[in-house]
Every structure is written in structure tokens, then in C-alpha cells.
Design a protein around this motif. Structure first.
Motif, mmCIF file in Angstrom:
data_model
loop_
_atom_site.group_PDB
_atom_site.id
_atom_site.type_symbol
_atom_site.label_atom_id
_atom_site.label_comp_id
_atom_site.label_asym_id
_atom_site.label_seq_id
_atom_site.Cartn_x
_atom_site.Cartn_y
_atom_site.Cartn_z
ATOM 1 N N VAL A 84 95.939 59.577 15.800
ATOM 2 C CA VAL A 84 95.224 60.843 15.684
ATOM 3 C C VAL A 84 94.031 60.751 16.630
ATOM 4 N N LEU A 85 94.038 61.548 17.696
ATOM 5 C CA LEU A 85 92.993 61.439 18.720
ATOM 6 C C LEU A 85 91.763 62.267 18.346
ATOM 7 N N THR A 86 90.595 61.642 18.435
ATOM 8 C CA THR A 86 89.347 62.355 18.120
ATOM 9 C C THR A 86 88.634 62.803 19.394
ATOM 10 N N GLY A 87 89.144 62.409 20.525
ATOM 11 C CA GLY A 87 88.499 62.771 21.782
ATOM 12 C C GLY A 87 89.454 62.526 22.921
ATOM 13 N N PRO A 88 89.035 62.673 24.153
ATOM 14 C CA PRO A 88 87.670 63.015 24.560
ATOM 15 C C PRO A 88 87.404 64.520 24.530
ATOM 16 N N ASP A 89 86.170 64.841 24.175
ATOM 17 C CA ASP A 89 85.713 66.214 24.246
ATOM 18 C C ASP A 89 84.561 66.234 25.245
ATOM 19 N N LEU A 90 84.766 66.874 26.395
ATOM 20 C CA LEU A 90 83.720 66.880 27.422
ATOM 21 C C LEU A 90 82.653 67.917 27.076
ATOM 22 N N VAL A 91 81.417 67.428 26.916
ATOM 23 C CA VAL A 91 80.306 68.338 26.615
ATOM 24 C C VAL A 91 79.503 68.541 27.892
ATOM 25 N N ASP A 92 79.363 69.786 28.332
ATOM 26 C CA ASP A 92 78.504 70.045 29.487
ATOM 27 C C ASP A 92 77.589 71.236 29.179
ATOM 28 N N LYS A 93 76.995 71.796 30.228
ATOM 29 C CA LYS A 93 75.989 72.833 30.008
ATOM 30 C C LYS A 93 76.496 73.997 29.160
ATOM 31 N N SER A 94 77.806 74.285 29.286
ATOM 32 C CA SER A 94 78.336 75.453 28.591
ATOM 33 C C SER A 94 78.439 75.250 27.076
ATOM 34 N N THR A 95 78.596 74.012 26.629
ATOM 35 C CA THR A 95 78.776 73.803 25.189
ATOM 36 C C THR A 95 77.613 73.068 24.539
ATOM 37 N N VAL A 96 76.648 72.663 25.348
ATOM 38 C CA VAL A 96 75.632 71.742 24.836
ATOM 39 C C VAL A 96 74.754 72.356 23.744
ATOM 40 N N ASP A 97 74.580 73.668 23.770
ATOM 41 C CA ASP A 97 73.687 74.273 22.771
ATOM 42 C C ASP A 97 74.234 74.159 21.357
ATOM 43 N N THR A 98 75.528 74.460 21.212
ATOM 44 C CA THR A 98 76.145 74.368 19.880
ATOM 45 C C THR A 98 76.175 72.918 19.404
ATOM 46 N N VAL A 99 76.708 72.051 20.277
ATOM 47 C CA VAL A 99 76.878 70.652 19.895
ATOM 48 C C VAL A 99 75.528 69.976 19.615
ATOM 49 N N GLY A 100 74.536 70.353 20.401
ATOM 50 C CA GLY A 100 73.211 69.742 20.300
ATOM 51 C C GLY A 100 72.634 69.786 18.897
ATOM 52 N N ARG A 101 72.865 70.864 18.198
ATOM 53 C CA ARG A 101 72.331 71.026 16.844
ATOM 54 C C ARG A 101 72.883 69.951 15.900
ATOM 55 N N TYR A 102 74.169 69.650 16.103
ATOM 56 C CA TYR A 102 74.810 68.678 15.217
ATOM 57 C C TYR A 102 74.423 67.250 15.563
ATOM 58 N N VAL A 103 74.078 67.048 16.824
ATOM 59 C CA VAL A 103 73.612 65.711 17.219
ATOM 60 C C VAL A 103 72.342 65.380 16.453
#
Lengths: 344, 328
Positions: free
Chosen positions: B304-323
């Protein structure tokens, strides 16, 4: 009336006083306390498989601690001892898996390698008169680099694996990595090696001339030289003993786990010294016990696995370990003071 | 005479003891499809998570958070332990087996060293799920499934991304000398980049050293235009090293943290390969619960693969909150 006129030097001390002067008595007491504590606090600590787990953890540490205690009584340190357990395993594994040697032949080659490094450590310390702390720190770093560099060069990766399909793996594995079935629980053979090594070292230390030499060179190298003790030979042999123990542990590891990582063993040298100190060895040399070091390793193993059995949050793991070790050493120290009073 | 007799007896006793020994088995196929769990089907489930991460590692802290959160939600007792030394990790597994836990979650950075311990756990009827590394050995050792990111694939993705950005020369920064997964990432990056790739070794526990070595590398080779770090802390060091030297190289990294999120927003880091390790803690606990309560198996023999999920400028705002809350 006659008893008071007896010379105190030939008076027979009481049993308790005689016990108290043994360097390992504090460690023994500590071990009993740690054992009782975890037996009461946890369900499985004293079960068959529980005992097998912590004895296993203590065994390889104990083999090294015993050798290191001899060296410390002889007044020296060996910081390369931890990395050496990985170096010997790497030599064995590389020769067996890459060069296709029979495992026994590879084991012999790595033994020669280990003894050579040990002899080099001892020779350099005696030759230069530098503290062994510095000399073996040098070999520690050099071996660390060699481990990584050679492994990468030969295998292209950072670990050597595939021992299970080499010639002679089963017979060598039987000697170094088998398990003994006692009452349905599998105990690692390394426990037998550990006990055997401790008994041998204790006998060597208290029953042979070489043992006397160890105490002498650790107490004062100058005066022991004056009374005819071969100081250089004794110390070189002691360094070779820790190297031999490192080879034994390296062999046990490689045959049991069948693979070795280039960065293995780093930092373990301090655990060996800690176990020896808990067991009553002085950092200044000239005093200590091999059995004590073996018990020191036992405390370490029981505490380390006991904490897991007790299901304490692993974030606090090192804190528990530190407190436990400190208390063991403090108890030890109190006993030693009392011992010194008795002797006077 | 009686003395010699004693000796003979001792030797005989020794031999007798040895005859009870069992040596480690050489290469041999383990029994496939271990029988279903012999554990009790009801009551609270106890799961031991045993990783190879060192205590205090930011990455593994997220895994731990994931496992503990799953435990809270599903009423499973989760215990997390870790040791970077493969031998010690094997002993932690033996310890969990001795405690007869209901399920075992293990990361296999060095699969062969854990082989015997894991097989013993399986034989004892404890369902095992491997996470993070050791994908190719997981099924062979009798694990139910593997949850993780394929390091080589992830490395390839990172290399490909740099090539798409038009980079010519890549520096891959390894921060744990003996780690197989890191070697695989750099090798993957080599394949994906299909250009000039060099590796550099730094020490993760000494940030000053890491920064100055990267500084040295970009200083001596001005043609370096891409730096791939394998850890978020090292990424921050690479960014400041490059700024200090005034190099034109751009940084891509594995793993997220708040620094990396900030750096992506600021344009200092172009992308982060996120393997979403929260899932590596969370999913196995859920899977083990499903297995015990409903005999479900996930993945059908595939990881069951958990990644890779590439995070760049377009997605960083959403992901950033969870970090920020320690779950990404």
C-alpha cells in the motif's frame, strides 16, 4: 582478652565485611533491585520468553563489558571497541558473500584482522606514551571510515547481506547464533558465550599470574615495571582481548542477523565502559572485577527491556535509563567507600 | 580416576546440552500464508509499533502521532518503540512477542537482521504489518501487508521533477551514511534525472557541518544547479548555504516540516517529496483492527503506497496547515 592483643593485619574480618570489599557487590545488589522491580511492575518480565529477551540483550553487551573491564583494570580505555564489532562482522560478511569464502575461513581472517588492530592499539599506546583515550579515538574514527568506504566500494551499497546462502553458514551459525531450548523457550547461544567469557576472565583475573599483572599495571605501571612485570606485553594483550571480544560479538551478530550495516556499533563503546563501571571498575584503573562487568551488562539489559515491558512511553526511555544507571553507580560507590574503610 | 570421570561427565553433559540446540536455518522458504491469528477476537487490541528511527526524529514523530491517533479513534492500545540499531530493533520485536501483543507494526530498514524475529512473531500467531522500508521482503517474511513509499520510485520522481525544471547538474545530499533507503533515493534520482548526479555526505546531528559542507560543494562547482536533500532539516541548511554563497542552485527535498513549508512559500525550495508518513502510522493500526475483527487483508499482496506526493507552491497552503499540527 587475648583477642584484643591480636595484630589487626592478621585478624579475620567478619563475613559481611569480607563481602563488602568485593567490587561487584554493589552491582549485584543493583541487579537484584532492578530484577525485583520489573518482576513486580510487569507481567511478562519474569516469564520464559521475557527472561530470554533481556538475557539476550545483556549477552553481547556483557561479552564486551567483561573484556573492557580487564582493560580498564589494566588502566586503559578502548574507544574503538564498539565500531570494531561492526568491522569484524563486515570483514567476515564481505569475504563470505563477495569473495565466496567459506564462512569459517572468513571468520578466521576477521579474527586475525581484529587481533592485529588490537595489537596495533596497544603497541601505539605503549610506544608513544599517549593516553589510550586519544589513540583508540583515532582508530575508532579510522575504522568508522574504513567500514563505510570499503563496504560502499565492494558492494555499492551501505550494508552487506546474503550470509544465509554462503558455504558453512549453518555450522558456523550453530556455534555462534543457535538457540537453546529450555522449557519451550528459545535462549540465544550468545548467553552461553557471555557466561563462559565472564567466568574465564574472572578466573584469569584472580587466579593467574597474568591477572596479578593486570592489577599491577593498572595500579602503577612504573612500580610494576620495577618489580619485573612485563608492562608492555600485558597491555598489548589486554587490547588484543577487547579486539577478540569484539570479534566474538561481531561474529555472533553477523551469523544471527545475516547482514551488517556500515554504521553499526558506533557509540556502543560507552555502554561497555558504563557496564564495567556499574560493575565496580574504577575509571582510574587498578581496581575492578570481570564478574561485576557481566552483572553491569545484566542491569543494562534488564533495565532496557524492562522499560519496554512496563510499556512506558518511549519518549522518556533515556531518562529512565539514565536515572537507573546513576542510582546503580551511586549504590556501588557507597559500597566502595565502606570497603575502603574495612580494608583500613 | 574419579577426577577424570568427573571431567568426562561434564563434557557429556555439555554435549547433551548442545544436542538441544537449534542452529539458525540457512536459506529456506518460510511457510506461506501463516494461519489466522490465534488471538482473542474481542476485547481491546494491543499493537506494538517498532521503528528504526532514532528518538526525537521529526519524521518518526509524525508516524508515532498517526499510530496513536488511530489507537485513540479505534480503541486500540498502541505502544511505540524504536532503535536505530538493527540488532536492538530485533530485540524489541522479541520483547513484543514475549508480551504477546495482538499486532505488530515494524519498519524494516535492514530486513535480513529482523528476519528471524519477524518470522517468530508470525509463528506465534501475531499478525505483522511492515511499514516505511523493507517492501520487497515483507511478504516473504509472512507479513500481512506493507505500507510505505517505494524509495526508488520517490527518488525517480524527484529526479524527473528537476529535469523538467531544466536542471543540468544535481547534488544528492545523504545525511545518514549507513541508510539503505537514502542510497536508494539517490540512485532513483540518478535514473529520473538522467544527467550528471553527485552525492555528498553530511552528518544530520551536526547542522553546522551539514551547512558548511553543502556550502563547500556549491562553491567549488558553480555548474551545480540543483540540490536534492533527503530530510527537511537538511533542506533548511542547504537553503542557507546556497544563499550564503550566492549560488543559482535550487533546492528540492524529501519530507516536510514547517521550515520547508515556509521555504516553498518563499520560493527557496521548489518542491518537497512527501511520503505522508502519518499514514504509515495510522493505516497499519486500522488494518490490524480490521484483520482481527473482520479477517480483512488489504493490498492483495501488493504494498500500500503512501507516497510520493509532490508538494510545491500550488499545494503548499493546504498541506502547510497540517504540518503545523504534526500530522504531515
Amino acid at each position: 582478652m587475648t583477642t584484643t592483643t591480636l595484630d589487626e593485619r592478621i585478624a579475620k574480618p567478619r563475613l559481611l565485611d569480607r563481602l563488602v570489599v568485593r567490587p561487584e557487590i554493589g552491582a549485584l545488589l543493583g541487579a537484584v533491585v532492578v530484577f525485583l522491580f520489573f518482576t513486580v511492575v510487569t507481567d511478562q518480565f519474569f516469564s520464559g520468553s521475557g527472561v530470554a529477551t533481556w538475557l539476550d540483550d545483556a549477552s553481547t553487551l556483557g561479552i564486551m563489558a567483561v573484556a573492557v573491564s580487564l582493560l580498564m583494570i589494566g588502566g586503559e580505555f578502548d574507544l574503538s571497541a564498539g565500531v570494531m564489532t561492526a568491522s569484524t562482522a563486515l570483514v567476515t560478511a564481505t569475504l563470505a558473500t563477495q569473495a565466496g569464502w567459506n564462512v569459517w575461513l572468513a571468520l578466521f581472517a576477521s579474527l586475525v584482522f581484529a587481533l592485529a588492530v588490537g595489537a596495533f592499539n596497544g603497541w601505539l599506546v605503549m610506544r608513544t606514551g599517549l593516553p589510550s583515550f586519544i589513540v583508540t579515538l583515532g582508530t575508532f574514527l579510522a575504522l568508522q571510515g574504513l567500514n563505510l568506504g570499503v563496504t560502499r566500494l565492494v558492494t555499492g551499497t551501505v550494508q552487506v547481506s546474503g550470509m544465509r546462502s554462503t558455504d558453512g553458514y549453518e555450522s558456523a551459525g550453530f556455534v555462534f547464533a543457535s538457540t537453546v531450548d529450555i522449557g519451550g523457550t528459545a535462549f540465544q547461544i550468545s548467553i552461553v558465550w557471555w557466561i563462559g567469557f565472564a567466568v574465564l576472565a574472572a578466573w584469569l583475573l584472580v587466579r593467574t599470574r597474568f591477572g596479578n599483572w593486570i592489577f599491577a599495571v593498572g595500579g602503577s605501571a612504573q612500580s610494576s615495571r620495577a618489580v619485573g612485570v612485563p608492562v608492555v606485553r600485558t597491555k598489548i594483550l589486554l587490547f588484543m582481548t577487547t579486539a577478540l571480544a569484539a570479534w566474538l560479538v561481531g561474529s555472533i551478530n553477523i551469523l544471527r542477523f545475516a547482514s551488517v550495516q556500515a554504521n553499526q556499533g558506533i557509540g556502543l563503546e560507552f555502554q561497555y565502559i558504563i557496564a564495567a563501571v556499574i560493575g565496580g571498575c574504577l575509571l582510574t584503573g587498578g581496581f575492578g572485577s570481570a564478574i561485576g562487568a557481566a552483572i553491569g551488562a545484566l542491569i543494562f539489559g534488564m533495565a532496557r527491556q524492562g522499560i519496554v515491558f512496563a510499556r512506558w512511553d518511549s519518549d522518556w526511555f533515556m531518562l529512565f535509563l539514565g536515572v537507573m544507571l546513576l542510582s546503580a553507580v551511586l549504590v556501588n560507590n557507597a559500597f566502595r567507600r565502606r570497603a575502603e574503610r574495612v580494608r583500613r | 580416576m574419579s577426577h577424570r570421570l568427573k571431567k568426562v561427565l561434564v563434557v557429556a553433559a555439555g554435549l547433551l546440552l548442545l544436542s538441544a540446540c537449534t542452529g539458525p536455518k540457512a536459506e529456506e522458504k518460510p511457510a506461506a500464508g501463516a494461519g489466522p491469528a490465534t488471538t482473542q477476537p474481542s476485547g481491546p487490541l494491543r499493537v506494538a509499533v517498532i521503528s528504526h528511527g532514532t528518538a526525537g526524529d521529526a519524521f518518526w514523530n509524525v508516524v508515532k502521532n498517526g499510530a496513536e491517533e488511530a489507537g485513540r479513534q479505534l480503541d486500540v492500545q498502541v505502544e511505540y518503540n524504536s532503535d536505530g540499531d538493527p540488532g536492538n530493533q530485533a530485540k524489541l520485536i522479541d520483547n513484543a512477542v514475549a508480551q504477546r501483543v495482538g499486532g505488530l507494526v515494524v519498519s524494516m530498514a535492514n530486513p535480513e537482521a529482523l528476519k528471524t524475529s519477524i518470522e517468530n512473531a508470525v509463528r506465534a500467531g501475531i499478525p505483522v504489518i511492515t511499514i516505511n522500508s523493507g517492501e520487497d521482503k515483507s511478504a516473504a517474511y509472512g507479513a500481512l501487508t506493507h505500507v510505505g513509499q517505494n524509495e526508488t520510485i520517490a527518488g525517480e520522481e524527484a529526479g524527473k521533477k528537476f529535469r523538467e525544471l531544466g536542471k543540468k547538474k544535481l547534488l544528492c545530499v545523504v545525511h545518514e551514511a549507513g541508510n539503505v533507503g537514502q542510497a536508494q533515493r539517490c540512485d532513483g534520482a540518478k535514473t529520473g534525472f538522467a544527467g550528471d548526479v553527485h552525492t555528498l555526505q553530511v552528518d544530520i546531528s551536526n547542522p553546522t557541518d551539514a551547512e558548511s559542507r553543502i556550502k563547500g560543494a556549491v562553491q567549488t562547482d558553480s555548474s551545480l544547479d540543483a540540490v536534492l536533500t533527503l530530510n527537511s532539516q537538511v533542506a533548511a541548511r542547504a537553503v542557507s548555504a546556497i544563499k550564503a554563497v550566492g549560488s543559482k542552485a535550487q533546492v528540492g527535498t524529501f519530507d516536510l516540516n514547517t521550515d520547508v513549508v515556509g521555504a516553498i512559500k518563499a520560493g527557496d525550495v521548489v518542491f518537497a517529496v512527501d511520503q505522508q508518513q502519518y499514514e504509515q502510522g495510522y493505516l497499519p493500526v486500522q488494518f490490524l483492527k480490521l484483520y482481527r475483527d473482520n479477517a480483512n487483508v488489504v493490498g492483495g499482496g501488493k504494498p500500500v503506497l503512501t507516497g510520493p506526493d509532490l508538494v510545491d507552491k500550488s499545494t503548499v497552503d493546504t498541506v502547510g496547515r497540517y504540518v503545523q499540527r504534526g500530522t504531515r
